[in-house]
Motif scaffolding. Structure first.
Motif, PDB file in Angstrom:
ATOM      1  N   ASN A  14     -10.090  -3.794 -17.715  1.00 50.23           N
ATOM      2  CA  ASN A  14      -8.707  -3.350 -17.701  1.00 50.23           C
ATOM      3  C   ASN A  14      -8.129  -3.603 -16.321  1.00 50.23           C
ATOM      4  N   THR A  15      -6.959  -4.212 -16.257  1.00 49.66           N
ATOM      5  CA  THR A  15      -6.298  -4.424 -14.976  1.00 49.66           C
ATOM      6  C   THR A  15      -5.027  -3.586 -14.934  1.00 49.66           C
ATOM      7  N   ARG A  16      -4.687  -3.149 -13.735  1.00 47.85           N
ATOM      8  CA  ARG A  16      -3.492  -2.338 -13.534  1.00 47.85           C
ATOM      9  C   ARG A  16      -2.732  -2.874 -12.333  1.00 47.85           C
ATOM     10  N   GLU A  17      -1.426  -2.713 -12.363  1.00 45.01           N
ATOM     11  CA  GLU A  17      -0.608  -3.036 -11.209  1.00 45.01           C
ATOM     12  C   GLU A  17      -0.418  -1.778 -10.379  1.00 45.01           C
ATOM     13  N   ILE A  18      -0.418  -1.943  -9.082  1.00 43.90           N
ATOM     14  CA  ILE A  18      -0.168  -0.815  -8.197  1.00 43.90           C
ATOM     15  C   ILE A  18       1.343  -0.663  -8.065  1.00 43.90           C
ATOM     16  N   PRO A  19       1.883   0.528  -8.354  1.00 43.94           N
ATOM     17  CA  PRO A  19       3.331   0.737  -8.239  1.00 43.94           C
ATOM     18  C   PRO A  19       3.817   0.500  -6.809  1.00 43.94           C
ATOM     19  N   ALA A  20       5.065   0.111  -6.661  1.00 43.81           N
ATOM     20  CA  ALA A  20       5.650  -0.151  -5.341  1.00 43.81           C
ATOM     21  C   ALA A  20       5.695   1.113  -4.481  1.00 43.81           C
ATOM     22  N   ASP A  21       5.633   2.298  -5.108  1.00 46.29           N
ATOM     23  CA  ASP A  21       5.671   3.558  -4.369  1.00 46.29           C
ATOM     24  C   ASP A  21       4.300   3.987  -3.845  1.00 46.29           C
TER      25      ASP A  21
END
Length: 77
Positions: A14-21
């Motif tokens: 599973n891959t996730r993007e790190i939020p800009a915050d």
């Protein structure tokens, strides 16, 4: 294949993007909280997103290290 043979079988990734915050920035100051044994008061430089004073219970926090910071309004799924 080598990893699978030496450890265990991988069923999915599973891959996730790190939020800009969520940012990685620098701890300028770190001191024990005067009213609590297990808390630290830190000052973290978040670059153009300002400097924040953060109270944390992390035992591995110290001055002159980089840490992840969830900025105000950040939402993590």
């Amino acid at each position: 294949d080598y990893l699978t043979l030496k450890t265990c079988e991988i069923e999915e990734i599973n891959t996730r993007e790190i939020p800009a915050d969520i940012v990685i920035w620098y701890v300028l100051e770190c001191e024990k909280h005067s009213d609590a044994d297990s808390l630290y008061i830190t000052k973290v430089d978040c670059g153009e997103k300002w400097t924040y004073q953060i109270v944390t219970g992390a035992v591995n926090i110290k001055k002159d290290v980089y840490v992840p910071v969830a900025l105000p309004g950040a939402y993590i799924k």
